[in-house]
Scaffold this motif. Sequence first.
Motif, mmCIF file in Angstrom:
data_model
loop_
_atom_site.group_PDB
_atom_site.id
_atom_site.type_symbol
_atom_site.label_atom_id
_atom_site.label_comp_id
_atom_site.label_asym_id
_atom_site.label_seq_id
_atom_site.Cartn_x
_atom_site.Cartn_y
_atom_site.Cartn_z
ATOM 1 N N LEU A 191 -13.350 37.180 -67.879
ATOM 2 C CA LEU A 191 -14.347 37.723 -66.954
ATOM 3 C C LEU A 191 -13.674 38.513 -65.826
ATOM 4 C CD1 LEU A 191 -16.716 34.618 -66.642
ATOM 5 C CD2 LEU A 191 -17.327 36.831 -67.649
ATOM 6 N N ILE A 192 -12.606 37.944 -65.277
ATOM 7 C CA ILE A 192 -11.887 38.619 -64.192
ATOM 8 C C ILE A 192 -11.245 39.912 -64.692
ATOM 9 C CG2 ILE A 192 -9.938 38.421 -62.599
ATOM 10 C CD1 ILE A 192 -10.533 35.381 -62.504
ATOM 11 N N GLY A 193 -10.645 39.850 -65.876
ATOM 12 C CA GLY A 193 -9.999 41.041 -66.428
ATOM 13 C C GLY A 193 -10.983 42.148 -66.729
ATOM 14 N N LEU A 194 -12.126 41.797 -67.309
ATOM 15 C CA LEU A 194 -13.133 42.814 -67.604
ATOM 16 C C LEU A 194 -13.690 43.402 -66.313
ATOM 17 C CD1 LEU A 194 -14.564 44.216 -69.928
ATOM 18 C CD2 LEU A 194 -16.311 42.412 -69.859
ATOM 19 N N ALA A 195 -13.842 42.560 -65.285
ATOM 20 C CA ALA A 195 -14.300 43.052 -63.985
ATOM 21 C C ALA A 195 -13.324 44.082 -63.427
ATOM 22 C CB ALA A 195 -14.458 41.885 -63.006
ATOM 23 N N TYR A 196 -12.030 43.834 -63.585
ATOM 24 C CA TYR A 196 -11.025 44.786 -63.091
ATOM 25 C C TYR A 196 -11.167 46.129 -63.803
ATOM 26 C CZ TYR A 196 -6.496 46.863 -62.009
ATOM 27 O OH TYR A 196 -5.506 47.712 -61.594
ATOM 28 N N LEU A 197 -11.388 46.109 -65.113
ATOM 29 C CA LEU A 197 -11.550 47.358 -65.852
ATOM 30 C C LEU A 197 -12.807 48.099 -65.415
ATOM 31 C CD1 LEU A 197 -10.469 46.279 -69.451
ATOM 32 C CD2 LEU A 197 -9.100 47.381 -67.683
ATOM 33 N N ARG A 198 -13.868 47.348 -65.123
ATOM 34 C CA ARG A 198 -15.095 47.988 -64.628
ATOM 35 C C ARG A 198 -14.849 48.609 -63.247
ATOM 36 N NH1 ARG A 198 -15.751 47.384 -68.899
ATOM 37 N NH2 ARG A 198 -15.314 49.599 -68.634
ATOM 38 N N MET A 199 -14.022 47.955 -62.439
ATOM 39 C CA MET A 199 -13.643 48.542 -61.148
ATOM 40 C C MET A 199 -12.968 49.893 -61.352
ATOM 41 S SD MET A 199 -12.136 45.108 -59.317
ATOM 42 C CE MET A 199 -11.031 46.044 -58.270
ATOM 43 N N GLU A 206 -21.350 46.198 -61.717
ATOM 44 C CA GLU A 206 -21.014 45.385 -62.882
ATOM 45 C C GLU A 206 -19.785 44.525 -62.612
ATOM 46 O OE1 GLU A 206 -19.957 45.876 -67.653
ATOM 47 O OE2 GLU A 206 -20.515 47.635 -66.461
ATOM 48 N N ALA A 207 -18.789 45.107 -61.934
ATOM 49 C CA ALA A 207 -17.582 44.348 -61.605
ATOM 50 C C ALA A 207 -17.926 43.157 -60.719
ATOM 51 C CB ALA A 207 -16.564 45.250 -60.916
ATOM 52 N N MET A 208 -18.764 43.377 -59.707
ATOM 53 C CA MET A 208 -19.124 42.275 -58.808
ATOM 54 C C MET A 208 -19.912 41.195 -59.534
ATOM 55 S SD MET A 208 -19.859 43.881 -55.015
ATOM 56 C CE MET A 208 -21.028 45.142 -55.495
ATOM 57 N N ALA A 209 -20.771 41.592 -60.480
ATOM 58 C CA ALA A 209 -21.528 40.593 -61.244
ATOM 59 C C ALA A 209 -20.579 39.720 -62.073
ATOM 60 C CB ALA A 209 -22.541 41.288 -62.141
ATOM 61 N N LEU A 210 -19.583 40.346 -62.687
ATOM 62 C CA LEU A 210 -18.607 39.590 -63.476
ATOM 63 C C LEU A 210 -17.774 38.670 -62.583
ATOM 64 C CD1 LEU A 210 -17.490 42.508 -65.805
ATOM 65 C CD2 LEU A 210 -18.565 40.377 -66.594
#
Length: 593
Positions: A191-199, A206-210
């Motif tokens: 979840l954290i890694g995918l959030a970073y990619l969305r950033m 989307e990043a903040m939701a993750l």
Amino acid sequence: MAGIDTALARARAHQRQGRLAEARALCRDVLMRFPRNRRAGQLLAGMEVGPPQHLLDQLVALHGRGDSAVATEEAARLLEVYPENFVLWQILGGALMAVDRVSEASRALGQAARLRPDLPEAARNHGVALLAGGALAAAETALDHARDLAPGDPLVLAHLGTLRQRQGRLVEAEESFRAALDRAPEQVEALIGLAYLRMLDGALEEAMALLDRALSLSPGAPVALNNFGVVQQALGRSDEARGLFARAVAAAPRYAEAWRNLAECPGPTDPQVMDRMAQLRTDPATTPEQRSHLCFGLAGQHDRRGEVARAFPLWVEGNALRKAQLGYEIGQDVALFDSLRALAAALPSALAPPARDAPVPIFILGLPRSGTTLVEQILTCHPDVAAGGELEVMNRLVAPFLSGAKKPTAQSHGALRDAYLDQLRGLSDGAPFVTDKMPQNFRYIPLIRAALPEARILHVVRDPRACCWSQFRTFFSGAGLGYANDLDDLVSYHALYRALMADWQARDPGCAHRVDYEALTRAPETQTRALLTHLGLGWHPACLAPQDNARHVLTASMAQVRKPVYAGSSRDWQRYASLIGFAFDALPGGGVS
């Protein structure tokens, strides 16, 4: 199979004779070649000699309740008696990781993986420790082995995603994170890694939701807290960002990246933060990767105090550590630029512009720290221009052409255009133009012109000395800017860049509109009016107040863009001229020749 049968028969014979070391060595040799051989794994496990179970339980209990330092001492003491015990090495490695003795943990977990090459958790734990220490190549070997042993393990997939992310292999990183979440939707690291990619893609909501989801599952997760701080900083919420970075280092006191982010928050310097970072920098347990973050953070703090002589050597040290970590050599970019020229020579004719159902991209490119963020900030004050930010999408789409996986044909260019415009549609919010300010898209100008002939291309130039110095003092988290970690490499890369831009202009005169950063900061209204006219946009007075633009900024310029346009930043390097010495002598005196 006859060879395996013979080896295991010999191992059993050695076991019956009490020659356990030879028997174990034969089993491990089989498992190194055939890690899933159950007979070898079972025979090896049956020969393991270790302490009574209650002592192992005590070690686990010590580690579990936070007495990891004591657990390391006790485990090390028991290993003197039972040096071949896999479980003890695993416990020691885990306890060492908990007290941030990463190098020692890597050695302990490496020994555990050597003892049991058939166990996926042994390879996985070793890979995690290597990754924490910045040994990316060795971590890849260990984690690939863990994946081979347990192909669907979501933990292994999440760790591989983190590794790919740090290697700059972002498409593969996303694939790994998504595969992990498909199997375990509550896998926090994924979840954290995918959030970073969305950033990176500018999708901050989307990043903040993750990240919210990750923190609901693991409220003290330091990486999630740190990344949430980065998002808040991008939104101009410095106080909230500072609080999140402080929580991250409270949860993980040796988390060097969060310390650097805390030190780089706008505002006065903090003696307590500086003291703690200085202590960590000289701590023998601090890894080279951690020390690099700390050097950059400390250098910035000393620079704010005007302590030039203390800041400069810290930037030199931090950059040298970062360059070594990335394994960068200027020859890598020399080869890349040769490939770019070869790709440009093979391009087909430009495609016809698409129907007007897609926004028109405005590429703002040049070198990092050349002023691209300011130009985007000005343009996105206009109601007809939506902000894309530094989009990774073109890098991902061009990579298969550079690797040879795709050939430059009209069909492949059409697919590239469709994929790129799909990304822009999601960012436009109905605006007819969307910016893409990934600076190093300058490398792809011929391909952009062929696939997206309707695109506007702005080439931002700045005094080369100011631009190179600003890059040198900036910590770039991506893996693609290794040249910025050495003054000589910066000068060489600037020459490569100037030559490539000259080639693109000779091939396609007028392919990019030149925007002079110094002229823009000296006469913002005159230059802004000219820029809008070039783009076919009407005048809008909000473009003269880019500091009031509420959009998010995820680049190294996130603090500067909250200030009104000001001249003089290009002279900042002169404060360090005596320390830079002759390094910049080969650069042009100003701008791109």
